[in-house]
Design a protein around this motif. Sequence first.
Motif, PDB file in Angstrom:
ATOM      1  N   LEU A   1       2.386  -6.943   5.704  1.00 55.11           N
ATOM      2  CA  LEU A   1       2.404  -5.479   5.762  1.00 55.11           C
ATOM      3  C   LEU A   1       0.989  -5.033   6.103  1.00 55.11           C
ATOM      4  N   MET A   2       0.811  -4.558   7.330  1.00 54.86           N
ATOM      5  CA  MET A   2      -0.510  -4.150   7.810  1.00 54.86           C
ATOM      6  C   MET A   2      -0.599  -2.633   7.849  1.00 54.86           C
TER       7      MET A   2
ATOM      8  N   GLU B   1      -4.248  -5.686   4.891  1.00 57.39           N
ATOM      9  CA  GLU B   1      -2.928  -6.312   4.931  1.00 57.39           C
ATOM     10  C   GLU B   1      -2.487  -6.646   3.515  1.00 57.39           C
ATOM     11  N   VAL B   2      -1.177  -6.566   3.308  1.00 56.25           N
ATOM     12  CA  VAL B   2      -0.564  -6.931   2.036  1.00 56.25           C
ATOM     13  C   VAL B   2       0.443  -8.040   2.319  1.00 56.25           C
ATOM     14  N   PHE B   3       0.372  -9.128   1.565  1.00 61.08           N
ATOM     15  CA  PHE B   3       1.348 -10.196   1.718  1.00 61.08           C
ATOM     16  C   PHE B   3       2.564  -9.874   0.853  1.00 61.08           C
TER      17      PHE B   3
ATOM     18  N   GLU C   1      -0.064  -4.262  -8.422  1.00 63.20           N
ATOM     19  CA  GLU C   1       0.950  -3.377  -7.852  1.00 63.20           C
ATOM     20  C   GLU C   1       0.329  -2.571  -6.712  1.00 63.20           C
ATOM     21  N   TYR C   2       1.108  -2.390  -5.645  1.00 59.60           N
ATOM     22  CA  TYR C   2       0.684  -1.572  -4.521  1.00 59.60           C
ATOM     23  C   TYR C   2       1.549  -0.321  -4.497  1.00 59.60           C
ATOM     24  N   LEU C   3       0.904   0.846  -4.398  1.00 64.25           N
ATOM     25  CA  LEU C   3       1.608   2.118  -4.479  1.00 64.25           C
ATOM     26  C   LEU C   3       1.576   2.848  -3.138  1.00 64.25           C
ATOM     27  N   PHE C   4       2.750   3.332  -2.721  1.00 62.33           N
ATOM     28  CA  PHE C   4       2.879   4.063  -1.462  1.00 62.33           C
ATOM     29  C   PHE C   4       3.753   5.289  -1.694  1.00 62.33           C
TER      30      PHE C   4
ATOM     31  N   PHE D   1      -4.350 -15.096   1.356  1.00 61.46           N
ATOM     32  CA  PHE D   1      -4.463 -13.711   0.885  1.00 61.46           C
ATOM     33  C   PHE D   1      -5.060 -13.674  -0.527  1.00 61.46           C
ATOM     34  N   LYS D   2      -4.611 -14.583  -1.374  1.00 62.65           N
ATOM     35  CA  LYS D   2      -5.128 -14.600  -2.741  1.00 62.65           C
ATOM     36  C   LYS D   2      -6.603 -14.958  -2.761  1.00 62.65           C
TER      37      LYS D   2
END
Length: 378
Positions: free
Chosen positions: A285-286, A299-301, A337-340, A374-375
Amino acid sequence: MAGGNERSMKALKEVWKRAENSLCADCGKPDPDWASSTLGVFVCLSCSGIHRNIPSISKVKSLKMDYWDDAQVQFLAKHGNAVTKAIYEAHIPIYYYQPTYNDCQVLREQWIRAKYERKEFTELGKQLPYSDGVKEGILWKRGRDNGQFLPRKFLLSEREGCLKYFTKQDAKEPKINVKIDVINATFQPEKIGNPNGLQITYLKDNKTRNIFVYHESGKEVVDWFNAIRSVQFHYLKVAFPIASDNEIKNRLTRNFLKEGYMEKTGPKQREAFKKRWFTLDHRRLMYFKDPLDAFAKGEVFVGSRENGYRVQQGLPSGTQGNFSWHYGITIVTPDREYLFTCETETDQLDWIRAFTSVINQAMTPQEYAIEAYFKFKS
């Protein structure tokens, strides 16, 4: 006269009801209600418009509104989708991209013209403009800094296993030299603002780089697209000799699962939400400040459910960052956690479906390696 017309309509409906004619012969859309009286195929309304642009090859008529005489009905009965496809699709290269009704106009038009007008797939071993392992030519490329499209020479080589482009016609050294196995290509006419717009992406230092190009000719840009797929296919056949053709075919160019605007906040979840353009390319997710940016801002894996990833509708209670859109999404990973937020509920549900489809798939060994990167980066 009326009786003859009634018999023709009854016979037409019988042919129309055959299982082989239940999908558009060109894009696969269900319930086609047009047909070509010269080719004998049943097609959807959209593809019928493309057929209408090649009147020397195909004469299309509505199955519901137009009159069909006995001879035309008999022609349809003798042909139909199965017989006609067996002729015009007899020798399609395994790597050639066969578009569906979800694909853009230029892909569908060139597929139809390749089949019926140029007859590219009727003969075994026919030399095709995208099949000889090398392609060279001019594409209009968007400048990374000024946003102008300028002509650039591109060279695709199966022998070298790479795609290059040069800033000048007589330049000896390329501006970029990208290995073919890290390249993806997708048609992006709306984003690029040209019906023949192609987005080429590749990985550099495990980061995604975007190149936006177009060509004045729809045929030429589709030939480039299939040439990339051809070179990739033969490269992967050597790299993975025990893999089947279909397994390799599924590893060629891929469409993005979803693109669009969302708002996001930072890792502390107290920062103001910022509007960004997001691209979901399978597990990557870019996000970009602008849809035509060359590099992602981040980017999010997106891993699998069995590895602790999940997507939730809404934001955690007590979220402090200011946001103007109120349809929240939370992606839960093993680390954070990623918030959108989305502008509409429809956008929210579409994104959740896209994330869910990825999370529900088991990860491959290569994807575990990407997750580890990514980590480490974070």
